[in-house]
Design an enzyme around this catalytic site. Sequence first.
Site, PDB file in Angstrom:
ATOM      1  N   TYR A 169       0.540  -7.569  -7.757  1.00  0.00           N
ATOM      2  CA  TYR A 169      -0.889  -7.757  -8.019  1.00  0.00           C
ATOM      3  C   TYR A 169      -1.124  -8.290  -9.425  1.00  0.00           C
ATOM      4  O   TYR A 169      -1.943  -9.195  -9.642  1.00  0.00           O
ATOM      5  CB  TYR A 169      -1.603  -6.427  -7.814  1.00  0.00           C
ATOM      6  N   LYS A 173      -2.862 -11.871 -10.421  1.00  0.00           N
ATOM      7  CA  LYS A 173      -4.036 -11.990 -11.268  1.00  0.00           C
ATOM      8  C   LYS A 173      -3.755 -12.807 -12.525  1.00  0.00           C
ATOM      9  O   LYS A 173      -4.632 -13.520 -13.015  1.00  0.00           O
ATOM     10  CB  LYS A 173      -4.574 -10.604 -11.623  1.00  0.00           C
TER      11      LYS A 173
END
Length: 270
Positions: A169, A173
């Site tokens: 994740y 990002k």
Amino acid sequence: MKDVLLLVGAGQIGMAIARRIGFDKKIIIGDKNLENAKKIADIMYNAGFDVNYLEVDLADRISIKNYIQEAQKYGQIGMFINAAGVSPSQASIETILKVDLYGTAVLLEEVGKVIKPYGTGITISSQSGHRMEALGSEIDEQLATTDCEDLLYLPVLQAENIKDNLHAYQLAKRCNVKRVMAEAVKWGKKKARINSISPGIIVTPLAIDEFNGKRGAFYKNMFAKAPVGRPGTADEVANVAELLMSENTGADFLVDGGATAAYFYGDLNK
């Protein structure tokens, strides 16, 4: 025909932003879950907005292109909000990379092809991209500029180099922010603007899943020890988005109540 506002991701943050800027637009909500899209569309319709909703799967370029093409039937694409994605507690490493990383890159590219002159867009990233070690200029450039169809083959994104779902994740990002920077150069050629926002802990249904997941204690400790001492709200992110969708481009704004500052230099750095 009105200018069209693309809202990808039928969630609280996307809706809060759209309600600030979409009052005179045709809003086309795209989400993989049509039930979620309909719920947000109904709320906005009952508040006086002109809204339709369509299915879109961020893991599939053809689905993204079909969504954009359908939206164009209502007018030119003048505004774009990308608030879609999955969280570490909701999805596998493979899904996180395919949706949050690859899907966002494709979406930015495809919308960039059709955004009207002086159009504007925003992508919701995350503080997680700021919370990992520096990757170095070479990897940052790869994440920013590699052809979308080759992105998932980068060495940094291979299974042996990814620790867990949260690390995947964070990489996604970080990539989101770098892709926005690269796309800002392309969008700028037609006087269009694209920025990203990296929120901290914002109370949404997705965040509540995280609070109740295996990292729940970590997140609760984070906002308890952040300078503001609480999680944020979707409307606070919308405040920043409304500003950014005016005259800024290529920037990223960390909106986390000081959590990242505390992580590096405060009580969370213990």
